[in-house]
Write a protein that holds these residues in place. Structure first.
Motif: not given
Length: 357
Positions: A194-195, A197, A199
């Protein structure tokens, strides 16, 4: 001259790209390990949750992830409403910590419980360990509340405090180890992707985990025999020993109604001799007069075929020790069979494998 300069530039470029190339390879290998872990662990957690209470651990990890993904919104609410901050204090500290510092490599968290000496000597490691220690404390509080409820509804009045405390202690240890060894690597992996990105990586991990959990849950649901928790198995034995006369009467009543269902041809005999359908449902309903509902559902029925002599029906439940089930046999005329050596071998085989996945 020009050729020599070109060769020199090429060597410099390749030497500079080598560390980046190695980093990409290591990152890919770590992601492959994460995929394998996410495929295996949800299956383990589903099976483990069916054996010991896992609600507290899973709920707190989910809360931690929700707090991380919606940290800004929750921090605002925590500032405006003091009770939100108090409730989510540990979760907000978790979110704040990983905003400042990215999670360590995946294998660090896989082997986290083995690194206890490292926690003691490195300040930053102690800080991170203390955050996760907070989750085990929250889990303990959740377990304590659920435990008090279960003590009065599932143990009393036949069983005392000691059997409950033993089962409760085992549950706490299993949940704590599960958080550290199983759920903690999953949590930090999700946070890391998540950090960054990433996805697609994140969605792939979540999809693999959900599919694995769904497969495990489906396998358990489709079993034609029960899969009682370890606590339930222990309570079946302890309650039977606590009031043997009432336990025996409940088992006799269960066998009587099961024989009645068989005579009315309301029975479904499996290939291994176990009974399903109305006969088993009626027997478990009779057991509810003494045993708790989850204990009654732990019992199974075995019956001989019509051509087998003497005809016999056995009601049994897997005990806490392998191959030591609680059981009682009954012939059509009501004659009881209470010794293991008098039980037919096919029935003993089924009884020994009761409760297996």
């Amino acid at each position: 001259m020009h050729s020599a300069e070109s060769m020199k530039e090429s060597v410099v470029t390749s030497s500079e790209s080598a560390p980046g190339s190695r980093a990409r390879v290591l990152s890919t290998l770590e992601y492959v390990l994460q995929l394998a872990f996410f495929a295996a662990v949800p299956f383990v957690v589903v099976v483990l949750a069916s054996l010991v209470p896992m609600i507290g651990a899973i709920a707190n990890i989910v809360l931690a992830l929700v707090t991380f993904f919606f940290g800004e919104v929750l921090r605002t609410h925590a500032q405006r409403r003091g009770w939100v901050g108090r409730v989510l204090r540990r979760q907000l500290a978790f979110e704040a910590y990983y905003r400042e510092k990215a999670p360590k490599p995946f294998l660090y968290y896989v082997f986290y419980p083995l690194l206890f000496p490292y926690w003691l000597t490195v300040r930053e490691a102690r800080r991170e360990a203390w955050l996760f220690k907070g989750y085990t404390i929250v889990t303990f509080i959740v377990l304590a509340i659920a435990g008090v409820y279960r003590y009065f509804t599932a143990y009393r009045p036949e069983l005392g405090l000691r059997p409950f405390l033993v089962a409760f202690g085992v549950g706490v240890v299993v949940e704590t180890v599960a958080v550290l060894m199983l759920l903690m690597p999953m949590t930090t992996s999700i946070v890391a992707h998540h950090q960054k990105k990433q996805r697609r990586h994140l969605f792939a991990l979540l999809a693999v985990g959900l599919v694995s959990a769904a497969i495990a849950a489906t396998m358990l649901a489709r079993r034609h025999r029960s899969f009682p928790s370890l606590e339930t198995r222990e309570r079946v034995l302890q309650r039977t020993l606590a009031v043997p006369a009432r336990a025996k009467k409940a088992q006799m009543d269960a066998l009587s109604v099961a024989w009645k269902a068989r005579k009315e041809k309301r029975w479904g005999r499996e290939d291994d001799g176990t009974l399903a359908g109305p006969a088993l449902d009626d027997a478990r309903a009779a057991l509810n007069e003494f045993y708790r509902p989850d204990e009654a559902n732990a019992f199974e029925l075995w019956t001989s075929a019509r051509k087998e002599k003497p005809m016999l029906m056995v009601i049994f439940a897997e005990g806490p020790r392998k191959g030591r089930p609680v059981f009682l046999g009954m012939q059509p005329d009501g004659t009881l069979v209470e010794r293991v050596r008098d039980i037919p071998k096919p029935a003993r085989v089924v009884m020994r494998t009761a409760g297996d996945l």
